[in-house]
Scaffold this active site. Structure first.
Site, mmCIF file in Angstrom:
data_model
loop_
_atom_site.group_PDB
_atom_site.id
_atom_site.type_symbol
_atom_site.label_atom_id
_atom_site.label_comp_id
_atom_site.label_asym_id
_atom_site.label_seq_id
_atom_site.Cartn_x
_atom_site.Cartn_y
_atom_site.Cartn_z
ATOM 1 N N LYS A 108 1.271 3.999 -3.163
ATOM 2 C CA LYS A 108 0.482 5.234 -2.808
ATOM 3 C C LYS A 108 1.867 6.380 -2.948
ATOM 4 C CE LYS A 108 -3.917 4.864 -2.067
ATOM 5 N NZ LYS A 108 -4.872 5.345 -3.071
ATOM 6 N N PRO A 140 -15.751 3.005 5.271
ATOM 7 C CA PRO A 140 -16.193 1.399 5.435
ATOM 8 C C PRO A 140 -14.894 0.672 5.162
ATOM 9 C CG PRO A 140 -17.949 2.841 4.208
ATOM 10 C CD PRO A 140 -17.182 3.633 4.624
ATOM 11 N N TYR A 176 0.879 -1.124 0.119
ATOM 12 C CA TYR A 176 0.062 0.110 -0.074
ATOM 13 C C TYR A 176 0.870 0.982 -0.186
ATOM 14 C CZ TYR A 176 -3.466 3.374 1.597
ATOM 15 O OH TYR A 176 -4.245 4.562 1.579
ATOM 16 N N ARG A 220 -10.801 -2.880 7.805
ATOM 17 C CA ARG A 220 -9.190 -3.069 8.221
ATOM 18 C C ARG A 220 -9.529 -3.371 9.931
ATOM 19 N NH1 ARG A 220 -8.617 1.195 5.115
ATOM 20 N NH2 ARG A 220 -7.803 2.722 6.879
#
Length: 247
Positions: free
Chosen positions: A149, A181, A145, A186
């Site tokens: 990013k 959401p 991630y 997570r």
């Protein structure tokens, strides 16, 4: 101040929930003509007065068609993304490929489709979704991630440099933890290790210097600013909005 986006045509991806939905609603309230898209059409219900369209941003042809047919756009908010929980040791090839396809490549393809009309008209604002958990700050269990990013930050700055003389601005957001959401998913994924849902939620809140998470509407306010003429002298920036997480 109302009407900050009056007369502007705006494209939003992942508008079915969370930050994307909040942005589509606030942009419309500020006078924009919004095309709100999401892979899950059902999630687009309830966006009153907003044009909606089902769209999988991983489908290059469909994405290009939605943007070229739906435009020209004065502003674009590329919001679609996914948060994998992994490390350099546990990340799989499939997770790596999916994260970069959705979190980075889809934004490139969206920009590629929208930029010709923006350049022809000599104006436009593109806003990409990055994260504070990227090149700005390392976060545990966010390996691919963070990598994907960080790529968003890099391509945002590169694209901004390429089109700055054509009147186009390209910026990205780097939020901290936002109550969406996606965040709830997570929390659920961390619940067993944390000792329960409440403990998992508390752990996310504890790392925020302000002692709370962001609301999607707070992030949407920044998106409106970047889409509006108020930010006309701003381009190539990764704008951190994280409640002090990166302090």
């Amino acid at each position: 101040m109302a009407g900050r986006l009056q007369g502007k045509r705006v494209f939003v991806s992942a508008a079915g929930q969370g930050i994307g939905r909040a942005a589509a609603i606030l942009m419309a309230q500020e006078g924009a003509d919004v095309l709100a898209t999401d892979r899950d059409v059902a999630k687009l219900r309830g966006l009153e007065g907003i044009e909606t369209q089902g769209l999988d941003v991983l489908d290059d042809a469909a994405l290009r068609d939605a943007i070229t047919r739906g435009g020209p756009f004065d502003a674009m908010f590329n919001c679609a993304g996914f948060v994998h929980q992994n490390t350099a040791l546990t990340c799989t090839d499939d997770e790596w490929d999916f994260a970069f396809a959705l979190n980075a490549r889809s934004m490139w393809k969206a920009m590629q489709a929208a930029l010709p009309a923006m350049i022809e008209r000599g104006r436009g604002s593109i806003i990409n979704m990055s994260s504070a958990a990227s090149s700005i700050k390392g976060a545990p269990n966010r390996f691919v991630y963070g990598a994907s990013k960080a790529a968003v930050v890099g391509m945002t700055r590169a694209a901004a440099a390429d089109v700055v003389k054509q009147g186009i601005r390209v910026n990205c957001l780097a939020p901290g933890t936002v109550e969406t959401p996606s965040w709830e998913e997570r929390v659920a994924a961390n619940a067993e290790e944390a000792g329960g849902m409440e403990q998992a939620r508390a752990a996310f809140v504890a790392r925020q210097a302000m002692g709370r998470l962001a609301r999607p509407e707070e992030i949407a306010s920044l998106i409106v600013y970047l889409a509006s003429d108020e930010s006309a002298f701003m381009t190539g920036q990764a704008v951190v909005i994280d409640g002090g997480w990166t302090l």
